[in-house]
Design a protein around this motif. Structure first.
Motif, PDB file in Angstrom:
ATOM      1  N   UNK A  82       0.835  -1.203   0.000  1.00 11.60           N
ATOM      2  CA  UNK A  82       0.000   0.000   0.000  1.00 11.60           C
ATOM      3  C   UNK A  82       0.871   1.253   0.000  1.00 11.60           C
ATOM      4  N   UNK A  83       0.398   2.256  -0.753  1.00 12.98           N
ATOM      5  CA  UNK A  83       0.985   3.592  -0.711  1.00 12.98           C
ATOM      6  C   UNK A  83      -0.030   4.542  -0.081  1.00 12.98           C
ATOM      7  N   UNK A  84       0.405   5.319   0.897  1.00 12.85           N
ATOM      8  CA  UNK A  84      -0.414   6.425   1.413  1.00 12.85           C
ATOM      9  C   UNK A  84       0.147   7.685   0.775  1.00 12.85           C
ATOM     10  N   UNK A  85      -0.592   8.270  -0.125  1.00 10.40           N
ATOM     11  CA  UNK A  85      -0.110   9.427  -0.890  1.00 10.40           C
ATOM     12  C   UNK A  85      -0.606  10.730  -0.268  1.00 10.40           C
ATOM     13  N   UNK A  86       0.313  11.681  -0.139  1.00 11.28           N
ATOM     14  CA  UNK A  86      -0.068  12.979   0.411  1.00 11.28           C
ATOM     15  C   UNK A  86       0.166  13.107   1.900  1.00 11.28           C
ATOM     16  N   UNK A  87       1.124  12.365   2.421  1.00  8.75           N
ATOM     17  CA  UNK A  87       1.431  12.411   3.856  1.00  8.75           C
ATOM     18  C   UNK A  87       2.170  13.717   4.174  1.00  8.75           C
ATOM     19  N   UNK A  88       1.834  14.334   5.266  1.00  9.72           N
ATOM     20  CA  UNK A  88       2.501  15.566   5.684  1.00  9.72           C
ATOM     21  C   UNK A  88       3.971  15.275   5.991  1.00  9.72           C
ATOM     22  N   UNK A  89       4.876  16.207   5.676  1.00  8.49           N
ATOM     23  CA  UNK A  89       6.318  15.957   5.800  1.00  8.49           C
ATOM     24  C   UNK A  89       6.778  15.474   7.174  1.00  8.49           C
ATOM     25  N   UNK A  90       6.178  15.969   8.242  1.00 10.47           N
ATOM     26  CA  UNK A  90       6.639  15.614   9.590  1.00 10.47           C
ATOM     27  C   UNK A  90       5.981  14.340  10.128  1.00 10.47           C
TER      28      UNK A  90
END
Length: 197
Positions: A82-90
């Motif tokens: 699975x890819x979680x796309x759009x994760x916040x940088x921190x």
């Protein structure tokens, strides 16, 4: 015998003609938008069965229920990674696991995508990941109102031989939010059609 003075033709009708034409065009646009919006709402995509397998699955961040659905897909063996796309940088995997209420090892086959800030970059990030994983099929998880725009963007960047399985998460958006999403979808389609992408 005296002649009556000739009066110039009234200019009111000439002034009203462009206004009437503009109103007719506006009415046609409103009618077309309204008919399309009814179709958009009535035909929102639904979830896919968990017994339908794909090589990989992507979760586009931004709404409730999406990550839980992705984890359910992995747990059911319906995708290998699975890819979680759009994760916040921190944001770390540990933070995501804690927020989801699951042990960290549940994310052992999950990659975090930090390169997306909108739907268009979600698609680019997903396509790059799919190519790296050499996946032939992809399950896409996002909110039902967002799905059409997500698929539109993916169609521009995914390899044409990658099969897509739509897995929409039900959403409780208001009619106003649905109208905004529909308008964004129309605007993006128009931009692509005009070569403005």
């Amino acid at each position: 015998m005296s002649r009556k003075p000739v009066r110039p033709p009234a200019s009111g009708k000439r002034r009203r003609a462009p206004l009437a034409s503009a109103l007719r065009v506006l009415a046609a646009l409103v009618l077309g938008w309204s008919a399309g919006f009814l179709w958009f709402v009535a035909s929102l995509p639904s979830s896919a069965p968990l017994d339908q397998r794909t090589d990989v699955v992507v979760v586009l961040t931004g709404g409730q229920g999406r990550l839980a659905r992705g984890l359910a897909v992995l747990e059911a063996g319906a995708a290998g990674r699975m890819l979680i796309s759009g994760v916040a940088p921190a944001t770390t995997a540990a933070m995501i696991a804690e927020a989801a209420g699951v042990p960290l090892n549940r994310l052992a086959t999950t990659d975090l995508g930090y390169g997306a800030i909108d739907t268009r970059s979600n698609a680019a990030e997903t396509a790059s990941w799919v190519v790296r994983r050499r996946a032939a099929s992809l399950r896409v998880i996002t909110a039902a109102p967002h799905m059409r725009r997500a698929l539109l963007e993916l169609s521009q960047v995914l390899p044409p031989d990658v099969a897509i399985l739509v897995d929409a998460v039900p959403d409780q958006d208001s009619m106003a939010r649905l109208a905004i999403e529909y308008t964004k979808y129309l605007a993006r389609r128009a931009a692509l059609a005009l070569g403005l992408a």
